[in-house]
Design a protein around this motif. Structure first.
Motif, mmCIF file in Angstrom:
data_model
loop_
_atom_site.group_PDB
_atom_site.id
_atom_site.type_symbol
_atom_site.label_atom_id
_atom_site.label_comp_id
_atom_site.label_asym_id
_atom_site.label_seq_id
_atom_site.Cartn_x
_atom_site.Cartn_y
_atom_site.Cartn_z
ATOM 1 N N THR A 40 7.773 1.847 -2.794
ATOM 2 C CA THR A 40 6.895 0.985 -2.000
ATOM 3 C C THR A 40 7.412 0.852 -0.574
ATOM 4 O OG1 THR A 40 6.221 -0.280 -3.943
ATOM 5 C CG2 THR A 40 5.911 -1.331 -1.814
ATOM 6 N N MET A 41 8.698 0.650 -0.420
ATOM 7 C CA MET A 41 9.290 0.477 0.914
ATOM 8 C C MET A 41 9.067 1.706 1.793
ATOM 9 S SD MET A 41 10.294 -2.577 0.848
ATOM 10 C CE MET A 41 11.169 -2.716 2.374
ATOM 11 N N THR A 42 9.063 2.904 1.203
ATOM 12 C CA THR A 42 8.858 4.115 1.997
ATOM 13 C C THR A 42 7.395 4.292 2.401
ATOM 14 O OG1 THR A 42 8.481 5.574 0.089
ATOM 15 C CG2 THR A 42 10.775 5.276 0.825
ATOM 16 N N GLU A 43 6.477 3.604 1.714
ATOM 17 C CA GLU A 43 5.053 3.782 1.985
ATOM 18 C C GLU A 43 4.444 2.682 2.852
ATOM 19 O OE1 GLU A 43 2.729 4.679 -1.476
ATOM 20 O OE2 GLU A 43 4.139 6.202 -2.165
ATOM 21 N N ILE A 44 5.214 1.661 3.191
ATOM 22 C CA ILE A 44 4.677 0.559 4.001
ATOM 23 C C ILE A 44 4.369 1.051 5.409
ATOM 24 C CG2 ILE A 44 5.289 -1.622 5.140
ATOM 25 C CD1 ILE A 44 6.734 -2.423 2.577
ATOM 26 N N SER A 45 3.164 0.706 5.874
ATOM 27 C CA SER A 45 2.794 0.968 7.266
ATOM 28 C C SER A 45 1.981 -0.225 7.739
ATOM 29 C CB SER A 45 2.013 2.272 7.403
ATOM 30 O OG SER A 45 0.680 2.100 7.034
ATOM 31 N N PRO A 46 2.225 -0.701 8.945
ATOM 32 C CA PRO A 46 1.620 -1.950 9.428
ATOM 33 C C PRO A 46 0.090 -1.997 9.354
ATOM 34 C CG PRO A 46 3.280 -1.156 10.968
ATOM 35 C CD PRO A 46 3.114 -0.105 9.925
ATOM 36 N N ASP A 47 -0.563 -0.896 9.607
ATOM 37 C CA ASP A 47 -2.023 -0.901 9.651
ATOM 38 C C ASP A 47 -2.689 -0.573 8.324
ATOM 39 O OD1 ASP A 47 -1.844 -1.489 12.343
ATOM 40 O OD2 ASP A 47 -1.887 0.626 12.931
#
Length: 128
Positions: A62-69
């Motif tokens: 999950t942490m590697t896939e987080i993106s703000p938008d």
């Protein structure tokens, strides 16, 4: 999959995944299925939860896939079911956890835990 509808016709989809279905998947298949559902804005409920290693890997991926938008991450809450008296003394000494537990996973921006104890998880789920 079951869907919880709101009064205005919009809704939040809730995916209830049986322990039997999860038992037939490899760890990364489980994680991918969970994350794909959550990325689509669904709330995923696992009948039997994940092992501690699988839960750690879910958080890591999950942490590697987080993106703000696009993806804000996940909110995960778990509680164990009643412990059976079947657990051996060796299992308890070695700290082996029972994986028979209910787990609720949802988009971090849509699910807020209101209360959690050994018998209940109360969550507020909002639409985007």
């Amino acid at each position: 999959m079951p869907e919880a509808k709101t009064s205005d016709g919009g809704g939040v989809q809730i995916d209830l995944i049986s322990g039997e279905r999860m038992a037939n998947l490899a760890s990364m298949e489980k994680i991918r299925m969970i994350l794909d559902g959550v990325r689509d804005g669904n709330i995923v409920i696992l009948e039997e939860g994940l092992s501690p290693d699988e839960e750690s890997k879910l958080i890591e991926v999950t942490m590697t896939e987080i993106s703000p938008d696009e993806f804000n991450g996940i909110e995960i809450e778990t509680y164990p079911r009643s412990k059976t008296n079947d657990a051996s003394i060796l299992d308890r000494i070695m700290g082996r956890e029972e994986t028979s537990k209910l787990t609720v996973i949802g988009p971090a921006n849509q699910i807020e835990t209101l209360h959690k104890d050994e018998n209940l998880i109360s969550a507020l789920v909002s639409r985007k």
